[in-house]
Write a protein that holds these residues in place. Structure first.
Motif, PDB file in Angstrom:
ATOM      1  N   LYS A 150       5.037   7.466   3.322  1.00  0.00           N
ATOM      2  CA  LYS A 150       4.139   7.405   4.482  1.00  0.00           C
ATOM      3  C   LYS A 150       4.868   7.186   5.808  1.00  0.00           C
ATOM      4  O   LYS A 150       4.327   7.503   6.866  1.00  0.00           O
TER       5      LYS A 150
ATOM      6  N   GLY B 289       1.513   1.641  11.171  1.00  0.00           N
ATOM      7  CA  GLY B 289       0.839   2.895  11.459  1.00  0.00           C
ATOM      8  C   GLY B 289       1.134   3.430  12.842  1.00  0.00           C
ATOM      9  O   GLY B 289       0.464   4.349  13.320  1.00  0.00           O
TER      10      GLY B 289
ATOM     11  N   ALA C   4       3.641  -3.552   3.223  1.00  0.00           N
ATOM     12  CA  ALA C   4       2.845  -2.724   4.138  1.00  0.00           C
ATOM     13  C   ALA C   4       1.368  -2.941   3.813  1.00  0.00           C
ATOM     14  O   ALA C   4       0.977  -2.945   2.639  1.00  0.00           O
TER      15      ALA C   4
ATOM     16  N   ASP D 155      -1.582  -1.048   4.971  1.00  0.00           N
ATOM     17  CA  ASP D 155      -2.296   0.035   5.637  1.00  0.00           C
ATOM     18  C   ASP D 155      -3.806  -0.079   5.471  1.00  0.00           C
ATOM     19  O   ASP D 155      -4.556   0.655   6.118  1.00  0.00           O
TER      20      ASP D 155
ATOM     21  N   SER E 220       6.215  -3.652   8.848  1.00  0.00           N
ATOM     22  CA  SER E 220       6.153  -2.209   8.612  1.00  0.00           C
ATOM     23  C   SER E 220       5.970  -1.522   9.959  1.00  0.00           C
ATOM     24  O   SER E 220       5.950  -2.185  11.014  1.00  0.00           O
TER      25      SER E 220
ATOM     26  N   THR F  39       0.818  -1.217   0.000  1.00  0.00           N
ATOM     27  CA  THR F  39       0.000   0.000   0.000  1.00  0.00           C
ATOM     28  C   THR F  39       0.850   1.266   0.000  1.00  0.00           C
ATOM     29  O   THR F  39       0.314   2.374  -0.001  1.00  0.00           O
ATOM     30  N   ARG F  40       2.166   1.094   0.004  1.00  0.00           N
ATOM     31  CA  ARG F  40       3.070   2.246  -0.036  1.00  0.00           C
ATOM     32  C   ARG F  40       3.939   2.171  -1.293  1.00  0.00           C
ATOM     33  O   ARG F  40       4.032   1.129  -1.923  1.00  0.00           O
TER      34      ARG F  40
ATOM     35  N   HIS G  14      -3.049  -3.950  10.443  1.00  0.00           N
ATOM     36  CA  HIS G  14      -1.875  -3.884   9.566  1.00  0.00           C
ATOM     37  C   HIS G  14      -1.214  -5.251   9.346  1.00  0.00           C
ATOM     38  O   HIS G  14      -0.047  -5.326   8.991  1.00  0.00           O
TER      39      HIS G  14
END
Length: 308
Positions: free
Chosen positions: A190, A156, A120, A122, A153, A78-79, A127
């Protein structure tokens, strides 16, 4: 209206021209009986590891030591970090059978040390922490003598998600800082420098008996002083293990290499890191986060016993 040139074939300036890769980054193929056996096992069971898919330069040495790295939670991140070649987009649904399949692979490969990392996620509330925890437990159930390292990761920065993972009691908790503070916004999508330090601080405070680890890529334009500051910042949150290696640009679309640090410079940086109290340090052009991971686990465990 001025015409737009799609292809710019004009001569590049010295600053724009890609740096020539030095000789010390050339890899010599050294296979042995363990590497050959693992290769045959993977082919026969259609299994995959990050070691192969990422074309890690240390695959031969790690496999000889029965160490391998598995990537869970799918293959879409997602990154979109500037240094990483993993695909970015909307991930698929979770595969809840994945922990057992990873454990199957570890058992078939007769691993001494397994590293579990992931893209990752997110998009998930936790997560992916629960899948990480299930994977650690699945490997332990099958192979009690195999040490397990996790490389998640930052999740968050959510403490509850980190607790779920840490409660599975991995042998090493690894979270990479990747680069110096000044370059973090350009290199890492992020993620933030301070959040990484906070994740490592929380892990050590919540489970002080679990060694923590972090890795730094060199070659993005950092200075010597900035690297030393990263060491000091990691020690300030009681990180036990540090690795340093050379960044290599995976494709032309990714961030260019600004400098190739020499083996001598890496050796001096290792001395600086050890002076600051890290229990184990790996530093060299071809070093990656999981390089000599089995030795890192043994070394950190021994230091913990000595200080007990």
């Amino acid at each position: 209206m001025e015409e737009l040139n799609v292809l710019d074939n004009s001569p590049k300036t010295e600053e724009e021209r890609p740096l020539r890769r030095p000789d010390w980054l050339k890899i010599q193929l050294r296979t042995g009986p363990n590497f050959t056996e693992l290769k045959d096992l993977l082919r026969g069971n259609t299994l995959h590891t990050v070691c192969e898919e990422a074309r890690c330069p240390n695959i031969y040495e790690c496999w000889e030591n029965r160490t391998a790295t598995f990537m869970i939670l799918g293959d879409i991140c997602t990154r979109a970090c500037g240094f990483c070649a993993v695909k970015t987009g909307l991930p698929s649904e979770l595969d809840l059978q994945e922990p057992e399949r990873v454990a199957d692979s570890a058992e078939i490969m007769k691993l001494r040390h397994a590293v579990v990392t992931s893209v990752a996620r997110d998009d998930l509330k936790d997560h992916g922490a629960s899948v990480f925890a299930d994977t650690v437990r699945a490997i332990r159930n099958r192979m009690p003598l195999c040490t397990v390292e996790v490389l998640p990761s930052d999740m968050g920065g959510q403490y509850e998600a980190l607790k779920v993972l840490l409660d599975a009691e991995p042998d090493i908790f690894n979270h990479n800082i990747e680069t110096v503070r000044r370059l973090t916004p350009r290199v890492r999508a992020k993620a933030t420098y301070d959040r990484t330090l906070e994740v490592l601080r929380f892990a050590k405070e919540y489970k002080p008996q679990i060694p923590t680890k972090s890795s730094l890529m060199l070659g993005h334009g950092e200075t010597w002083e900035e690297i030393i500051q990263v060491m000091d910042d990691l020690r300030a949150v009681d990180v036990d293990i540090m690795t340093m290696g050379q960044y290599l640009q995976p494709t032309k679309k990714h961030l260019p290499v600004k400098k190739y640090w020499t083996p001598e410079e890496f050796a001096t940086l290792k001395e600086e890191a050890l002076k600051r109290g890290f229990k184990h340090v790996e530093s060299g052009p071809l070093v990656r986060s999981s390089y000599h991971a089995h030795e890192q686990a043994q070394s950190a465990d021994q230091k913990f016993k000595e200080n007990a």
